[in-house]
Scaffold this active site. Structure first.
Site, PDB file in Angstrom:
ATOM      1  N   ASN A 176       0.367  -1.197   0.157  1.00 55.74           N
ATOM      2  CA  ASN A 176       0.211  -0.125  -0.032  1.00 55.74           C
ATOM      3  C   ASN A 176       0.767   1.446  -0.015  1.00 55.74           C
ATOM      4  O   ASN A 176       1.705   1.564   1.323  1.00 55.74           O
ATOM      5  CB  ASN A 176      -0.902  -0.009   1.464  1.00 55.74           C
ATOM      6  CG  ASN A 176      -1.651   1.559   1.935  1.00 55.74           C
ATOM      7  OD1 ASN A 176      -2.856   1.798   0.609  1.00 55.74           O
ATOM      8  ND2 ASN A 176      -1.166   2.414   1.962  1.00 55.74           N
ATOM      9  N   GLU A 177       0.634   2.186  -0.779  1.00 59.47           N
ATOM     10  CA  GLU A 177       1.483   3.723  -0.980  1.00 59.47           C
ATOM     11  C   GLU A 177       3.126   2.895  -0.484  1.00 59.47           C
ATOM     12  O   GLU A 177       3.469   4.034   0.218  1.00 59.47           O
ATOM     13  CB  GLU A 177       0.246   4.306   0.103  1.00 59.47           C
ATOM     14  CG  GLU A 177      -0.418   4.810  -0.222  1.00 59.47           C
ATOM     15  CD  GLU A 177      -1.351   5.826   0.510  1.00 59.47           C
ATOM     16  OE1 GLU A 177      -0.228   6.602   1.206  1.00 59.47           O
ATOM     17  OE2 GLU A 177      -2.290   6.385  -0.112  1.00 59.47           O
ATOM     18  N   GLU A 294      -8.367   4.278  -2.460  1.00 62.79           N
ATOM     19  CA  GLU A 294      -8.693   5.024  -1.014  1.00 62.79           C
ATOM     20  C   GLU A 294      -9.184   6.319  -2.054  1.00 62.79           C
ATOM     21  O   GLU A 294      -9.190   7.110  -2.656  1.00 62.79           O
ATOM     22  CB  GLU A 294      -7.860   5.350  -0.570  1.00 62.79           C
ATOM     23  CG  GLU A 294      -7.288   3.936   0.494  1.00 62.79           C
ATOM     24  CD  GLU A 294      -5.686   3.768   1.075  1.00 62.79           C
ATOM     25  OE1 GLU A 294      -5.668   5.479   1.720  1.00 62.79           O
ATOM     26  OE2 GLU A 294      -5.095   3.433   1.665  1.00 62.79           O
TER      27      GLU A 294
HETATM   28  O1  AHR Z   1      -7.041   6.554   4.930  1.00 62.35           O
HETATM   29  C1  AHR Z   1      -5.167   7.230   5.667  1.00 62.35           C
HETATM   30  C2  AHR Z   1      -4.145   6.908   6.004  1.00 62.35           C
HETATM   31  O2  AHR Z   1      -4.127   7.250   3.562  1.00 62.35           O
HETATM   32  C3  AHR Z   1      -3.668   4.857   4.813  1.00 62.35           C
HETATM   33  O3  AHR Z   1      -3.317   4.597   5.757  1.00 62.35           O
HETATM   34  C4  AHR Z   1      -2.892   5.209   3.506  1.00 62.35           C
HETATM   35  O4  AHR Z   1      -2.985   4.808   2.845  1.00 62.35           O
HETATM   36  C5  AHR Z   1      -3.010   7.183   3.275  1.00 62.35           C
HETATM   37  O5  AHR Z   1      -2.429   8.321   2.870  1.00 62.35           O
END
Ligand code: AHR
Length: 496
Positions: A176-177, A294
């Protein structure tokens, strides 16, 4: 009074609105998972089902939540799935880390609990794997544990923990990211890491769908260039889109109201740019879905970064107020999701309970639904239906070029449904809706309130709530309806 004419174009369908476009996101962050959804054995006066709040389960089931991503977010790249299986009393207590928070994490909500939740609310699970502090073997083992029908040691362990049949989890995020909290990789290094993970994961479960971590346009182009001939390893590319330019969460002015709606509207352009980059990289030969896993509004009170006209509430818990404006912004984005249903393969609002643009909030024994919940609920008739374009034949434009009154429409076995938004801050709208050849009664629900700053709370849970609305016939195949300023309505046609 605005005067608008919209035409539903039944002859040129856009495609199916996948239930995955109405997905949600549950991270072990703040009070989303622990406390918001899961109390474990800390029931108090809150009725529980298998450790989950019964009221939250019912609200999520009704929303609905067709897809749920877990356990992060940034949390995913610290998460070791083995910590969350087996007898709760034997699970290790770890440092729960995401987005700068450090909490005691007893791992009582683990794989079996999460997948039980999904089954209860009718959600497809989407598991986010650990790349930042994990290994390909660890993620392969999680996939084998969840999905194998072979009686391996991991398969037997799953059965011993209460699940003899494979869970059959199809969606797996590979990190993730990873451009940031997931390891601060550069695009090429992550791309090579991804190909290594994906190669191994495909051996474990070739039917699993793998999600590569995307970011902005330049990262995405570089990522896909390095993946190159291994593009068959990619089923979806993840992108995130948070709206941060709407000023304060509740005390915003008119310009800030429009700024948030314009930012929500621009989400579609990000999806279109990503689709163009994918097309360039694959020559159109491989279908890679865009996973907007997201999205939503992130108000300045709930963050310490980005543009700000108000101070964060310290300590930042990632909880924020939710007003009618936020619900309208979600509806604006959903219009774009429908239009992009040919390239957008999933979308997950961040986050499902208590954190960021949450549809559901809790405080002690109280639970209430936010305007965002009601806005999403009004879209339920579109889920799984065929999207139909809506043309603005006559109307007023806002400063960002968007029509002041906009709509999305769909057709399903249940009939035709249309969701209208009056984006105008202060003017009501008289809307003529044309749908050639159709006849019958048009009625549904309206979400409106005196101010776009209105929201719900434990003390006033129904301040912003849907109310009945109907349209009146206005010539052959046409109806007229009046919408208050800053409002949203879904109308369904009952064939006459
Ligand atoms: O949703 C909050 C955060 O935002 C998540 O953990 C991350 O993936 C994003 O930066």
């Amino acid at each position: 009074m605005l005067d608008t004419t919209l035409a539903i174009q039944t002859e040129t369908p856009l495609g199916m609105i996948s239930p995955r476009l109405y997905g949600h996101f549950a991270e072990h962050l703040g009070r989303c998972c622990y406390d918001g959804m899961w109390l474990g054995n800390r029931s108090g006066d809150v009725p529980l089902q298998n450790g989950f709040r019964a009221d939250v389960l019912a609200a999520l089931r009704a929303l609905p939540v067709p897809l749920l991503r877990w356990p992060g977010g940034c949390y995913a790249d610290h998460y070791h799935w083995r910590d969350g299986i087996g007898p709760a009393a034997e699970r290790p207590v770890r440092l729960g880390m995401s987005c700068g928070l450090q909490v005691e994490d007893d791992n009582s909500l683990g794989t079996h609990e999460f997948l039980w939740l999904c089954a209860q609310i009718g959600a497809e699970p989407y598991l986010a794997g650990n790349v930042g502090s994990g290994t390909p073997q660890e993620l392969c083992d999680w996939m084998e544990y969840c999905n194998t029908a072979v009686r391996t040691t991991l398969g037997r362990m799953r059965a011993a923990n209460g699940a003899p049949e494979p869970f059959g989890v199809r969606l797996w995020g590979v990190g993730n990211e990873n451009w940031g909290c997931g390891g601060n990789y550069d695009a090429a290094s992550y791309a090579r890491e991804y190909v290594r993970y994906a190669t191994m994961l495909r051996h474990v479960d070739p039917s699993a769908e793998l999600v590569v971590c995307g970011y902005d346009d330049s990262w995405n182009a570089a990522l896909l260039t390095t993946i190159g001939r291994h593009i068959a390893m990619v089923d979806h590319i993840s992108i995130h889109c948070y709206w941060v330019n709407g000023g304060p969460e509740t005390e915003f002015g008119e310009a800030e109201y429009y700024a948030l709606l314009a930012e929500a509207h621009a989400t579609e352009a990000f999806v279109e740019r990503t689709a163009a980059i994918l097309h360039d990289a694959t020559g159109g030969l491989r279908r890679v879905g865009i996973a907007l896993d997201e999205w939503g509004v992130w108000h300045p009170e709930a963050r310490t970064w980005g543009p700000s006209t108000s101070l964060p509430r310290m300590p930042v818990t990632y909880e924020q107020a939710n007003t009618l404006r936020d619900g309208l912004a979600a509806a604006v984005a959903l219009e774009g999701f429908h239009r992009q249903c040919g390239v957008l393969s999933m979308a997950n609002l961040a986050q499902v309970v208590n954190v960021l643009q949450a549809p559901v909030m809790t405080d002690g024994a109280a639970m209430w639904l936010t305007p965002t919940y009601h806005a999403l609920r009004l879209h339920a008739p579109h889920i799984g239906a065929t999207a139909l374009p809506v043309a603005v034949e006559h109307g007023t434009s806002l400063d960002d070029g968007a029509s002041a009154v906009s709509a999305c429409a769909s057709r399903s076995a249940a009939g035709l449904a249309v969701t209208l938004i009056n984006r105008h801050y202060s003017q009501p709208a008289s809307v003529r809706l044309r749908c050639g050849g159709a006849s019958g009664d048009m009625a549904g629900l309206l979400l409106a309130s005196a101010s776009p700053r209105d929201g719900n709370s434990a003390a006033a849970p129904d301040r912003v709530a849907p109310a009945p609305i109907s349209a009146t016939p206005d010539g052959a195949g046409a109806w007229r309806v009046e919408l208050p300023p800053h409002s949203l309505a879904t109308l369904a046609l009952t064939a006459g």
